[in-house]
Design an enzyme around this catalytic site. Sequence first.
Site, PDB file in Angstrom:
ATOM      1  N   GLY C 150     -24.185 -73.812 -20.522  1.00  0.00           N
ATOM      2  CA  GLY C 150     -24.713 -74.092 -19.143  1.00  0.00           C
ATOM      3  C   GLY C 150     -24.227 -75.469 -18.557  1.00  0.00           C
ATOM      4  CB  CYS C 151     -23.557 -76.733 -15.121  1.00  0.00           C
ATOM      5  SG  CYS C 151     -25.512 -76.269 -14.384  1.00  0.00           S
ATOM      6  CE1 TYR C 152     -28.673 -80.975 -14.624  1.00  0.00           C
ATOM      7  CE2 TYR C 152     -30.116 -78.906 -14.752  1.00  0.00           C
ATOM      8  CZ  TYR C 152     -29.717 -80.229 -14.022  1.00  0.00           C
ATOM      9  OH  TYR C 152     -30.325 -80.279 -12.703  1.00  0.00           O
ATOM     10  CB  THR C 155     -22.507 -82.351 -18.018  1.00  0.00           C
ATOM     11  OG1 THR C 155     -22.278 -81.373 -17.149  1.00  0.00           O
ATOM     12  CG2 THR C 155     -22.227 -83.842 -17.634  1.00  0.00           C
TER      13      THR C 155
END
Lengths: 347, 347, 347, 347
Positions: C150-152, C155
């Site tokens: 996922g994006c979160y 990161t």
Amino acid sequence: MADKIGIGILGASGYTGAEALRLLAGHRQAEIRWLTAERNAGQPVAALFPHLGDLSLPRMERMDAVDLAAADAILCCLPHGLTQAALKDLPRGPKVVDLSADFRLRDPDLYAAVYGAPHGAVDLQKEAVYGLTEHYREAVRGARLVANPGCYTTTAELALVPLLKAGLIREDGIIVDAKSGVSGAGRAAKEANLFTEVSEGFHAYAVATHRHAPEIEQCLSDFAARPVRITFTPHLVPMNRGIFATVYVKLKGGVRAEDLQTGLESAYAGEPFVRVLPFKGLPATRHVRGSNACLLAVHPSRIEGEAILLSVTDNLVKGAAGQAIQNMNLMLGLDETGGLDLPPLFP
Amino acid sequence: MADKIGIGILGASGYTGAEALRLLAGHRQAEIRWLTAERNAGQPVAALFPHLGDLSLPRMERMDAVDLAAADAILCCLPHGLTQAALKDLPRGPKVVDLSADFRLRDPDLYAAVYGAPHGAVDLQKEAVYGLTEHYREAVRGARLVANPGCYTTTAELALVPLLKAGLIREDGIIVDAKSGVSGAGRAAKEANLFTEVSEGFHAYAVATHRHAPEIEQCLSDFAARPVRITFTPHLVPMNRGIFATVYVKLKGGVRAEDLQTGLESAYAGEPFVRVLPFKGLPATRHVRGSNACLLAVHPSRIEGEAILLSVTDNLVKGAAGQAIQNMNLMLGLDETGGLDLPPLFP
Amino acid sequence: MADKIGIGILGASGYTGAEALRLLAGHRQAEIRWLTAERNAGQPVAALFPHLGDLSLPRMERMDAVDLAAADAILCCLPHGLTQAALKDLPRGPKVVDLSADFRLRDPDLYAAVYGAPHGAVDLQKEAVYGLTEHYREAVRGARLVANPGCYTTTAELALVPLLKAGLIREDGIIVDAKSGVSGAGRAAKEANLFTEVSEGFHAYAVATHRHAPEIEQCLSDFAARPVRITFTPHLVPMNRGIFATVYVKLKGGVRAEDLQTGLESAYAGEPFVRVLPFKGLPATRHVRGSNACLLAVHPSRIEGEAILLSVTDNLVKGAAGQAIQNMNLMLGLDETGGLDLPPLFP
Amino acid sequence: MADKIGIGILGASGYTGAEALRLLAGHRQAEIRWLTAERNAGQPVAALFPHLGDLSLPRMERMDAVDLAAADAILCCLPHGLTQAALKDLPRGPKVVDLSADFRLRDPDLYAAVYGAPHGAVDLQKEAVYGLTEHYREAVRGARLVANPGCYTTTAELALVPLLKAGLIREDGIIVDAKSGVSGAGRAAKEANLFTEVSEGFHAYAVATHRHAPEIEQCLSDFAARPVRITFTPHLVPMNRGIFATVYVKLKGGVRAEDLQTGLESAYAGEPFVRVLPFKGLPATRHVRGSNACLLAVHPSRIEGEAILLSVTDNLVKGAAGQAIQNMNLMLGLDETGGLDLPPLFP
């Protein structure tokens, strides 16, 4: 509070309903009596609009559950089309300001052509008074049902009506290039209005086909020497609120742009909500954000015999709920500025 | 890398310089030889533009510290006014594309009238070729010095030139209502361009006085049967990139809006960067963000004998650095699309 | 083109699908073989994504109408939940990168707890390799099915994994305060994602309950001396793209913030997409907009024994389509950076 | 109007000065007596703030040209640093609310350490009362000089003070991850605050070094059992107004998140401007835009013994001009809510 005017709002779950609530919270002579919202019946306003959570407001109810006649005035914020049916059976006691487009066009044939269906309440349509307050004030004062103008139309008409009335500009060749914030599209969940589809970009829509064009023409024709037909192009700006109209006009023989300036200044002298900026002034939508003001400016064109008008409003206030309250105040004999004395919010 | 074309950039510390660097990073036949920035001399690009921190680029230097002749082509991104002096003494070897306004107007008197001072390099002014690539391609190919068009002007001209050239629209009555993103104003610290002054609002500026109007007129007149004079109104949109031009035109006798569609389609058939949308199409600036594309659309007007053109570009690409590279490619005999094949970024 | 790798995209009508198309347009060794979109079958890509209108792409089709095996690699951009069913019956030939959450959690019980239903393809779940490329590179290289993070999570993990692996920070007390652009929510029409509901404001959501928390914990625990449990708070920023993670960590005994800097620098030396800024650097999401980069920075805290990490990515690129292509490149034996060498777009 | 309270504003050319004017326009017991702005002396307010063009306001003057003593209360909106000198020589008659940081820290040594220079008016520093109204109300009521708290600090302190006071949370381990709109940076023309540098992006700044951290610690320590030291990270959000604080706290033994909810509810029962949302509520800055409200919410953490607090304010209102007027009302014996009863503006 027995001496306060009681207000009911039909369709309080949209942005115009919420904006009316925000403005009426500061109206010293009015109080909310009931609110309707069919799908959100039973909910408090704060469930839909947390920013209004500090206000004491009745819960939203279904329309058939409220005593419509218990209000002195009704603001109708229902969607276009549904409004006709809803207003047909209203008790005749309360004054009504309708914010939809349903009663703005007077000619049933034009209505049918523009909206794609015959009008469902032709008698009401005949009774309705067009509510561009500054130019129909006396009719509004005596009306039972006011058709509140659209946001684009208010912004364009306030710039043009005095100039046509005074015979300063030609009836042909009027171009209204208009730019709107996104709240004009309402709160319905549509892909086209997603943040990702709107922000960091700009586009035109409904080019030459937008329904506000015939409305503007009807109003302008009321004040012009002959029927007016306009070019109208709406655009969407990545901002919440505001309408900016850039209006291109042709001057009548011997008229200069400075004369338009004088014409607007004298037409709006003493008006509480329309301010004419100094010649060549530069209004911005952010100068009227949240207020009922309309700012106007006149610019000479590079082309001899032409001029450019700039007009700005907040589409949710002077373009919707604010003008509706202004009209309601007049219809009820109240001070026209009641609830409408908020300065704009900037930045 | 001996076989790569060497590029120098004068004034690499602004947005157009940075955009040229972004685009050239993907140009397989070009490499950056030197970069100048007077006040930021000695700094790496990444100090000013962290988004370019992954590129291998020379440090910025003072103009008098670089070997100007070491470049095959120079992109000049200096401010208007300063450019004349800087280009006057350039070695004549490298091809030069100037992105400022200094060499766009051919008539020294017009230049002086528009920019408020006599031109400081009249000989160069005479030599310069106007770089609206699609319409001056052969002249650009043979030029040593190209005056890259402005962003507003590119967007308006691409819509209008083929129609005037084909005699489909009248030379009078053209109105260009244009809307720009904020990057067109550059990176200089000005109150008017602060986030708080621009976001959540919309306004016009330089109404009827913007310097791009005479530039558009010069170009249109090149292709029209008689001199063209236009109405031009620029507006500021709360977005970073993009120009949207809504252009109102009058049709010549017997011409219909559909003929404009055909005219544009045939003019731009085979062009890599100009795309004509289907009749009544709705381009948006976000459809060209970051790319060298121009999208055009034709709409009939509500007024007989008139039509509405829509044109969009990215002001930093087709309106500045992209078209400059397109011109540079031509001048150097490279593939015109080198470095310019990036699809737009959305959302 | 027979020698190009053929790519198929399942669910090409969303933002991640469109972003994959944008990136693959610049991939010299890959070409699109087919695209599916159930509800938009039969339409060209440009009908949904006008910004991709200049690309030559196949029409979208129903999944059952394409030859799935005709692709060397499949990017699956279907919604969470639907993906399990869709992937269960895929031919085993093509490599698959799944961008949904369906195969990220390895433990079926955890999956059921987090997603509220038992997993529908447990065998595939076992087979799937977690695709945080920099830290699972060898496993990805040999995988048939990669679960793209996922994006979160990407990161946060890129900041934390090397520090846990090197034993520089404690396994407890990790707080990830994360901020996302709106495109992370997809293109579905929801009131909460309207421009008017998002712009000019900021809020947290899914506080302590977001599904990315268990995913981050699973990954961190892979590299830590003992199971890791984190605090995770997502927020929505009025911007299209970008994830910013502010990560609060506790240092192990004797470790200083400077040691985290060294640890990250040595972990990511030579990595093409992860850049560690100088100590106390200030990354911004706009520095990676449109690119596959992750920027990291280390700051000392005001509190002894603690430090603050900053990490930024573009949620649609390194947080979705970009990392998927990075993984696909590895799985196919291509250069890992193919299609991913675009500099960021700013402003 | 002889019975109205007269207000003077020092430094009326910035956003906080303009915001005070907006709010005071609706204050029935106050009127503006004079306005100063050194560089804009002689200009009407509307020249700097067109949105206030409908108000009747005195022109801005130089400070030495106004009768300072003619005001009953003075709002000082001068920049940090300059304020000390300006206030030192004020007549002692008028009540003064200072919106700068100059008098917020009580300890001259701490002031010198944080602001890099010795304090220039130590006697005034001793006299000043910290103006977090809800928690220093009695001291404010009796004060001559109030140091109005910063925007970040107000937002964090309103969430934390009651919990420390009640001994519900630990004094260590407090993390304030704060996000601010751009108007907090003022109206000075700085590259970093340009639209193009701020919009469509997000970043942290002054990590672990922001001057509001010691201010928060001083206030929290006033109410805690022992000195408090916090972690504080500010971030910039692409929006005009609003502060959002995500606050991570550790519970004292035996305390649950629900107890924090009860603690806040009882602390703020009856407060006109602080509203505690239901447990796990989700405040947004847009719910308080333009109003003096602070919304608070309590969330349990995924980590045992911890909790998450959310707090939002409008940085220009409760974080600046609004709280200043709230304090001024108290100091003058007026209704504390005078001029502050505007509902928020949304969307």
